[in-house]
Design an enzyme around this catalytic site. Structure first.
Site, mmCIF file in Angstrom:
data_model
loop_
_atom_site.group_PDB
_atom_site.id
_atom_site.type_symbol
_atom_site.label_atom_id
_atom_site.label_comp_id
_atom_site.label_asym_id
_atom_site.label_seq_id
_atom_site.Cartn_x
_atom_site.Cartn_y
_atom_site.Cartn_z
ATOM 1 N N HIS A 12 4.658 4.145 -3.552
ATOM 2 C CA HIS A 12 5.518 5.226 -4.050
ATOM 3 C C HIS A 12 5.958 6.173 -2.939
ATOM 4 O O HIS A 12 6.877 6.961 -3.137
ATOM 5 C CB HIS A 12 4.793 6.004 -5.149
ATOM 6 C CG HIS A 12 3.493 6.603 -4.704
ATOM 7 N ND1 HIS A 12 2.361 5.851 -4.532
ATOM 8 C CD2 HIS A 12 3.166 7.865 -4.384
ATOM 9 C CE1 HIS A 12 1.387 6.636 -4.130
ATOM 10 N NE2 HIS A 12 1.839 7.863 -4.023
ATOM 11 N N ASP A 31 0.834 -1.191 0.000
ATOM 12 C CA ASP A 31 0.000 0.000 0.000
ATOM 13 C C ASP A 31 0.879 1.257 0.000
ATOM 14 O O ASP A 31 1.910 1.304 0.669
ATOM 15 C CB ASP A 31 -0.915 0.012 1.236
ATOM 16 C CG ASP A 31 -1.800 1.234 1.281
ATOM 17 O OD1 ASP A 31 -2.569 1.445 0.326
ATOM 18 O OD2 ASP A 31 -1.685 1.991 2.259
ATOM 19 N N ASP A 80 -10.013 1.640 -4.791
ATOM 20 C CA ASP A 80 -9.809 3.034 -4.409
ATOM 21 C C ASP A 80 -10.706 3.997 -5.172
ATOM 22 O O ASP A 80 -10.772 5.178 -4.824
ATOM 23 C CB ASP A 80 -8.348 3.441 -4.678
ATOM 24 C CG ASP A 80 -7.382 2.672 -3.793
ATOM 25 O OD1 ASP A 80 -7.704 2.485 -2.609
ATOM 26 O OD2 ASP A 80 -6.319 2.262 -4.290
#
Length: 1683
Positions: A705, A702, A803
């Protein structure tokens, strides 16, 4: 009765029942019986639910049989079982309650092989014809064998490679060969890898040294000597990749000392894909990555653990084989699925009753059942970046967060956040209503008023800039105090030094706490001022100056901070605007803890009721430990490789500038750089990750980045210790493939999440399908001789992620099915989110949603939403992956219609899916869309499925009514009806017309009813006639790939009979040469590309080596192959023109014949395999005919030797003159091989055979390649044309030779010396008879045999003429032989200087050496003016002269020739005699004295010292002193002429001024006449460049570099620099090797322009360029420097 019979058959043949079913399913009659049975048991179309259920149970009874027999089947039987496919197809609709008139049908897929292993595998697509299944089975085995043999990948490792940004993905079990890139030529390298040795486990930081092998497998390194000297790119280090993960390779140069912390000199990452195993222990099966169908479920919505199985069964029954769980841990107060309160505790809501405890072991049991019984793998999120605000362990370990205590640099941002929080509270309390900011903010004017208040009322309360400023008066007062006690200064105030005083930030960020270097300030500001006349005034002046400077620094900071704050306020207002004002936003009205006006960036622990001043005081105390920064994602373009919460270089971090979309329920975790920085946190998170890896098959990172790379590396390494085959998934938002690859390489990410919902139209969605998986249809086969191309990160392509909002909100409900279908056709992992298939029309929010999922059989079944269609698509997706349908083609048939083709390169079966998207709602009564017919090559086997979704009303595409949420469970639309048919013949299609049209091997289907939302998929097989051709084709291509088999052996036998001239014709022959043969041939002209450079196979292979690794099927060559058979016919027919190549022509014609009968899109890939395979056999034959130096050498040497064949060929218009009839055997053929100076400009006619070019190139192109017989003929042929003691410049068959060069004769005699020394019995050539054409200078041509002379006599004549001296005028002087030369230029003079012995000649009007450019521009005034006369004694001619004389001296002394010297008569008849030795000694005694420019030389034109002159005694004396590239020739051929120190110094000067990337500058760049770029078409008035006058005045010629490098090796050995010079030589040769590998001509050019840039007028391949570089490699070989 049929059912009873089948049951009896099962009972009596229990063990082999499944295998028997497999066999029976191959017969049409048996499949008809099953279909008839299904119709009988279905009953009337309006039958009740009970009858349907009975029918399903009956069919499912067959489903259970294979599972029971599975443990008794051997592996081979399992493979056959997996291929068995029995599907009963009836019309299916998915309706909540079947309407009376609606057809009720169920897809009977229960006999598929999925029953054996749940959803792990998928049933075979092949469902027709026992004959076809047998041929396919045979073909599959052949293809599998082929694929195993070719699963070898070659990857280069290069110096300075930015390795992390390049991705190579390989399958487990692959063989990897790492080889050096050209950039490493000449270096010694030590290769390391962290891929563990056999039997050891992977440890990221543990590296071992790898060994190296030659291409034949011979080991060339050892434990004692592990480094390798790179002398070619064909050496390699090999690994068998049997471990999954990402592994790093790096090298260091062994010939230089590296610092311990220095980065590697080059690196490479390789990812080995993991394997997902499912099924019972001992009978596990693998889920291929591209077969993954993953459904996301929110763990918190699964409810109590005992209900999970019924809810998860939805995924299994829907055809998913992987389930993605959001975190299963205890959640924080927000109830967000990603805000974890305790990473080491299971969510207590999973308990059946309050107070009961659920453990990880309990969850593991459920996951284990999914894996072992259902064949469904699982992955779970791991959240490494943050933890819930309520995490209890933070109370003991607040140092694990970014807080005001641990990170004081965040204090200004926290203070701003506190001010914004107070503003939010004030608005909620109505305190700002009187200034235009009401409690409900819903208008733009409210935002304007809020902006004013923020700037003028709230920011002024905190004065954030003061946290960066200094206390000016404190320093001014201290300054006044200090200067009064110090000695008066001696320096005068200098304003230029004021900037040395800068503010030093207070680490604690206290108000006005910044400091300065006070002692330095005293030194600078305590100074004299001219306007101060007493000490007191000076004190005040100095203090005032300091104050002004500090005020300026403070103001500078204030302005900077104000800019950041202005930006921050705009970001705040933008957030408020979206949430509360914009029409497309959520339009929030309340103000609360959950919905503050401004998102909170920090936890405000125990700040309730406190003023900003009190909060600020707490910020500096212990309370600051709990003012913790929230996590989130950064808006705009930030560097994802940097931790945004770390201290930044400048003052404006993301928290201060309000660039973060913060998650107010979670705080960001601060790991530090290493575990020692936060021991508890690292240990805690390691345990968390290990628990997850122990339970699940994979993890999803999760917020990847924003995860510090070193943290994720450490924790994933820990996870892989638990599960080495861990499947790792992540979603990245870097907007850069290169940056994505950094994460993939460093973390070993298996799949990156990609989403179809990001497409804005169907065209973009089709592009995504193509981009994220597979290779193009008809893509080229992997060629182990070519480097693997970098990969794109593997994708997990979802129609919807959890999401994002439902596509129903963004598109239309009718697009759910077609978009899913397009995703299912992607050649990668695919997936969806629970709720999509059930038509949930809203975002299932990870925070707000609390309603549980529905269970299978209660609220969800095959009649729900598009579940039945999704199952069919999921199964299809799995089948495509498992059966090798790896090629993809996407066709935009209409703005809303996309066709996706999946093709198997093994069986050449094809599946085509057509999807009619509906990104917006169609007309309620939309009918069929008019779309062009679907055309394909092959035969239609079946319609795999047809499906569409419509509303149950008289308006099938009406918009749905407002959705009503169920209060207790997650629900979706129920007013839609799914129509689904599976595995039906065309006659039952509702989408196509029931009749198809055929045209040869082509089939056309016309659409009859392609409505919005419709999906149809068909299976196509190769036409029977093409199948036979394909089988033949497959045999020969396999044989060529494996270099074995009857077809390949036949080819080798044919090729083994070819000699080098025949091989030259087969491989090369440029357009002009082909035309010259008079057979009507020319270079093959590819439409929209142009003619290829060679008519032979090299012309095609040069293009294929570029096209195939990139799968560039759009290249014009591929288009031409698909359009017709012309290219294949050209290749075979051309070779048929030559008697010795007819067998090869026949072999190729027979091989191409089946290729012409397969589908056209397959032709390029098989053409490449055939042509490249034949090419390799031909090249191997070339190598076998070469001497040991080449045959046993490296690729570089062999490629240069191969390229010599380009120049050596029989040319009708350029033969050698006639030979003496008395010439000793072997006798020359009627048409001799001649040497072209270069291609394409010097390929035929009188321009082909140049005297100097031939003999400069002769040793490298002919002697070193063992072509002594042909070299003998060329030497004798040119000898026959001698005149005036000279060899012709242009031979022109001996008919019209031109004698305007004075250097060719010396190169000719030098070549004779080389021949004698290197050819077997080479001295015999000296007594060969030469038939002189011109026995006397003024004689007419003599026919062959009319005047014979021994070769050594011809050589003696040349020496005698030069010694005597000769003045002559060219015959036929004038326009006939030279259109540009002035009259004086036709006058020639040669002779020998009596004092020095140097040969001389020429005048200022001609150019008799290789630098022979004659001006030709009337416009520029250079016509008839030679650019480089080089008259007098040219340096290289003196060297060649000396070498020849020493050779003649040796022959004379050994009595091989009767001559001992030369003599001449003077004007008065006096006789002068010199022996060869005397002449050579005279030259040796005078060379250095007359050619080397010493430091003491005071000649006015001697601009450079320490060089060798280019000439001696030139008419224009300044040209003698020019630095050119000719002197290394003398240093090479006559090294003893030069003092070694002088020679080395001159060579160093050449290296400094003349050396280019590929060639040598022909003139010193410091020379006034230096012009680097040659353009023969220049029509300017500049006489120095017009019409290419600067041909030899700067452009970088390649052939001189050979002599330069050889000279350096010679004198490096003499001077003690050999080792470093060898390394330098290899480094220089890198450019030549790269040119050989990349030039379509596969040679070295004539010249380049400045700094190696392309020269359009240069020959693309030149004989002397290739020959002299091959000589360098020979010298290196002789030195032992090529090992």
């Amino acid at each position: 009765m049929l059912v009873e019979g089948l049951r009896w058959l099962y009972k009596s043949t229990r063990r082999n029942f499944y295998a028997l079913i497999h066999i029976l399913m191959g017969y049409q009659f048996f499949r008809w019986l099953l279909e008839y049975y299904a119709q009988l048991t279905t009953g009337p179309v309006n039958g009740g639910m009970q009858q349907q259920q009975q029918q399903r149970q009956q069919v499912q009874s067959f489903d259970k049989v294979p599972a029971q027999a599975n443990t008794e089947l051997r592996d081979e039987e399992e493979e056959e079982a997996a291929a068995a496919t029995a599907t009963v197809t009836v019309k299916a609709t998915a309706t909540a309650v079947p309407a009376e008139s609606a057809p009720v049908s169920i897809s009977a897929n229960e006999l598929s092989a999925t029953a054996v292993m749940g959803n792990a595998g998928s049933s075979s697509i092949s469902r027709s014809g026992v004959g076809r299944s047998k041929s396919l089975k045979k073909h599959h085995s052949e293809v599998l064998k082929m694929s195993k043999d070719t699963e070898s990948h070659s990857i280069p490792i290069a110096e300075g490679t930015n390795a992390e940004h390049v991705l190579y993905r390989l399958k487990r079990g692959s063989r990897l060969r790492v080889h050096p890139d050209v950039s490493l030529l000449g270096r010694k390298i030590l290769l390391h890898t962290n891929y563990p040795d056999e039997g050891k486990k992977f440890v990221r930081t543990e590296y071992r040294v790898l060994g190296w092998q030659l291409r034949d497998g011979q080991q060339i390194t050892s434990d004692k000597h592990p480094d390798v000297h790179v002398v070619d790119t064909d050496i390699y280090s090999e690994l068998q990749l049997n471990l999954s993960g990402t592994f790093r390779f790096y090298f260091r140069f062994a010939d230089r000392e590296a610092k311990p912390d220095a980065p590697p000199d080059g690196a490479l990452y390789v990812q080995v894909e993991p394997t997902l195993h499912v099924g019972p222990v001992g009978a596990q099966k693998i889920i291929p990555l591209n077969s993954i169908r993953c459904q996301t479920v929110m763990a918190k919505l699964l409810g109590p653990l005992h209900t999970w199985e019924a809810k998860l069964r939805v995924a299994k029954e829907s055809g998913y084989n992987v389930i993605h769980f959001t975190p299963i841990q205890e959640l924080g107060g927000s109830r967000s699925g990603y805000s974890l309160r305790d990473q080491l505790s299971v969510n207590p809501n999973f308990a059946a009753k309050k107070g009961e405890r659920v453990t990880f072991e309990d969850v593991e049991k459920v996951i284990k059942k999914c894996r072992q019984e259902w064949g469904v793998a699982s992955i779970c999120d791991i959240v490494l970046n943050h933890t819930a605000n309520e995490s209890d362990w933070l109370l003991k370990h607040p140092d694990a967060t970014y807080s005001c205590a641990t990170c004081p640099y965040l204090r200004p941002a926290f203070l701003l956040d506190a001010a914004l929080a107070q503003c939010s509270e004030d608005i909620a309390a109505g305190k700002l209503e009187h200034v235009g900011v009401p409690e409900i903010i819903d208008q733009e004017c409210h935002l304007e008023a809020l902006k004013y208040q923020l700037h003028h009322a709230y920011l002024s309360k905190v004065n954030i800039h003061e946290l960066y400023q200094c206390d000016v008066m404190k320093y001014v007062n201290e300054f006044m105090s200090q200067v009064r006690t110090r000695e008066p200064p001696k320096n005068v105030a200098k304003e230029s030094r004021f900037q040395e005083i800068q503010l030093i930030q207070d680490p604690a960020y206290r108000r006005l706490g910044s400091t300065i270097d006070f002692e330095l300030a005293l030194d600078i500001f305590n100074a004299f001022h001219g306007d101060c006349f007493d000490e007191e005034s000076r004190f005040r002046k100095c203090a005032e100056t300091l104050r002004h400077h500090l005020d300026a620094l403070n103001e500078q900071i204030r302005a900077e901070l104000q800019g950041h704050l202005n930006y921050a306020i705009e970001n705040c207002l933008a957030g408020v605007r979206y949430e509360r004002v914009q029409q497309d936003g959520p339009r929030v009205r309340e103000i609360s803890i959950t919905h503050p006006v401004f998102m909170t960036y920090f936890t405000h622990t125990r700040t309730e009721g406190k003023s900003l001043q009190e909060i600020e005081e707490d910020m500096y105390g212990q309370a600051g430990e709990f003012f913790m920064a929230h996590n989130g994602w950064v808006m705009g373009s930030s560097d994802p490789l940097l931790d945004f919460a770390e201290e930044q270089v400048n003052r404006g971090n993301v928290y201060l500038k309000r660039e973060l979309i913060a998650w107010g329920d979670s705080v960001k975790l601060r790991f530090g750089k290493r575990p020692e920085d936060s021991p508890y946190l690292w240990q805690h998170m390691t345990e968390y990750v290990e628990k997850t890896a122990r339970i699940f098959d994979g993890v999803r990172l999760d917020n990847c980045h924003s995860t510090p790379l070193h943290v994720a590396e450490y924790l994933l390494d820990a996870a892989r210790k638990i599960n080495p085959e861990l499947y790792v998934v992540a979603e990245l938002f870097t907007n850069s493939d290169g940056t994505d690859n950094v994460f993939v390489n460093r973390l070993g990410i298996t799949s990156l999440i990609r989403e179809a919902l990001s497409a804005w139209d169907s065209h973009e969605q089709g592009r995504l399908v193509y981009r994220y998986g597979g290779v193009p249809v008809g893509g080229f086969f992997a060629n182990p001789n070519r480097d693997a191309a970098p990969s794109v990160a593997h994708a997990l392509f979802l129609d919807l992620t959890h999401d994002n909002p439902s596509p129903i909100e963004k598109r239309s409900v009718y697009d759910l099915l077609p978009s899913s279908a397009l995703v299912a056709m992607a050649c990668c992992a695919t997936g969806s989110n629970r709720g999509y298939d059930e038509l949930v029309p809203h975002h299932i929010h990870v925070v707000d949603e609390e309603r549980p999922y529905q269970e299978w059989g209660k609220g969800v079944d095959f009649k729900t939403g598009i579940v039945a269609a999704k199952r069919a698509l999921n199964i299809l997706h799995g089948q495509l992956a498992e059966e090798g349908f790896s090629q993809v083609y996407v066709d935009q048939m209409d703005p809303n219609v996309v066709a996706v083709t999946r093709h198997s390169p093994n069986t050449h079966q094809t599946v085509i899916l057509v999807a009619h998207t509906a990104f917006s709602y169609p007309h309620p009564n939309a009918g069929a869309t008019n779309v062009r017919p679907l055309r394909f090559e092959g035969v239609l086997d079946e319609i795999i499925l047809e499906a569409n979704l419509t509303m149950k009303s008289d308006k099938p595409f009406d918009r749905p009514a407002p959705f009503k949420k169920d209060d207790h469970v997650l629900n979706g639309f129920t007013q839609f009806e799914l129509s689904l048919q599976e595995h039906i013949p065309l006659s039952k299609s509702q989408v196509f017309e029931t009749s198809l049209y055929t045209d040869g091997n082509n089939t056309q289907l016309n659409f009859a009813n392609l409505r919005p939302g419709t999906v149809v998929a068909i299976r196509v097989s190769m036409h029977p006639s093409a199948r036979k051709s394909f089988d033949r084709l497959q045999q020969v291509t396999n044989a060529l790939r494996l270099e074995s088999g009857a077809q390949c052996e036949e080819l080798k036998s044919i090729v083994s009979k070819l000699d080098l001239p025949a091989l030259s014709r087969a491989l090369f022959s440029c357009d002009q040469e082909e035309r010259d043969m008079g057979l009507g041939g020319s270079a093959y002209d590819i439409p929209n590309f142009g003619p290829i450079v060679y008519c032979g196979l090299q012309g095609f292979v040069s293009l294929l080596t570029e096209i195939s690794p990139r799968d560039d099927l759009g290249h014009p060559l591929c288009n031409n192959l698909r359009d017709g058979n012309w290219m294949m016919d050209y290749i075979a027919d051309r070779l048929n023109n030559f008697a010795d190549l007819k067998p090869l022509s026949n072999w190729l014609r027979a091989t191409f014949d089946p290729l012409k009968n397969v589908p056209r899109y397959l032709i390029p890939c098989y053409f490449d395999t055939i042509v490249s395979g034949v090419y390799n056999v031909l090249v191997n034959q070339v190598n076998q005919l070469m001497p040991d130096f080449i045959r046993d050498g490296h690729n570089f040497t062999q490629s240069l030797a191969l390229s010599t064949l380009q120049f050596l060929a029989v040319c009708n218009s350029a033969n050698l003159p006639g030979f003496s009839l008395a010439l000793s055997p072997p006798k020359p053929p009627k048409q001799c091989v001649t040497l072209s100076a270069g291609l394409p400009h010097f390929s035929t006619g009188y321009m082909r055979c140049w005297g100097r070019d031939t003999f400069i190139a002769l040793r490298g192109t002919m002697l070193l390649t063992g072509r002594f017989t042909e070299a003998r003929f060329i030497i004798i042929g040119f000898a026959s044309a001698m005149r005036h003691g000279l060899i012709p410049n242009l031979l022109d068959n001996g008919v019209k030779p031109r004698f305007n060069c004075r250097d060719a004769v010396w190169w000719w005699m030098h070549s004779i010396a080389q021949y004698v020394n290197e050819a077997p019995k080479g001295a015999a050539i000296l007594n060969d008879k030469v038939s002189r054409i011109f026995p006397y200078d003024d004689s007419e041509p003599h026919p062959p045999g009319a005047f014979d002379q021994l070769l050594h006599d011809v050589m003696q004549e040349a020496l005698q003429v030069h010694f005597q001296g000769l003045q002559y005028r060219e015959r036929n002087a004038g326009q006939e032989i030279d259109a540009h030369m002035v009259d004086q230029g036709f006058n020639n003079h040669i002779g020998v200087h009596p004092d020095t012995g140097f040969v001389f000649g020429g005048n200022s009007a001609n150019c008799g050496t290789w630098m022979d450019k004659m001006g030709s521009s009337e416009k520029a005034g250079n016509r008839g003016r030679p650019s480089t006369p080089r008259d007098g004694s040219a340096v290289e001619l003196v060297g060649l002269q000396y070498a020849v004389l020493r050779f003649m001296q040796g022959l004379s002394e050994r009595k091989i020739i009767p001559h001992s010297g030369v003599e001449r008569k003077g004007p008065s008849g006096e006789l002068t005699k010199w022996t060869y030795k005397e002449w050579a000694d005279r030259i040796q005694n005078n060379f250095d004295a007359n050619f080397f420019v010493k430091d003491t030389d005071r000649t006015s034109v001697a601009n450079k010292k320490g060089i060798y002159k280019d000439s001696f005694g030139a008419t224009q004396d300044w040209t003698d002193f020019q630095l050119r590239c000719n002197f290394p020739i003398t240093l090479t051929v006559a090294a003893e002429l030069c003092d070694p120190k002088n020679a080395w110094r001159a060579l160093e000067q050449a290296r400094k001024y003349l050396l280019g990337p590929l060639g040598m500058k022909t003139l010193d760049p410091d020379d006034w006449n230096y012009r680097a770029n040659y353009d023969n078409s220049n029509d300017s008035t500049d006489c120095t460049v017009a019409h290419g006058a600067n041909y030899h005045q700067g452009p970088e010629w390649v052939w001189p570099i050979g002599f330069y490098l050889r000279a350096r090796l010679i004198f490096a050995k003499k001077c003690g620099y050999l080792d470093e010079t060898i390394a330098e030589t290899w480094a220089i040769l890198r450019a030549h090797l790269r040119e050989m590998q990349t030039s379509h001509w596969r040679g070295l050019p004539e010249l380049t322009n400045d700094n190696g840039s392309y020269c359009n007028d240069s020959c693309r391949t030149q004989a002397w360029s290739v020959g002299t570089v091959l000589e360098v490699l020979h010298d290196l070989h002789a030195l032992g420097a090529d090992v």
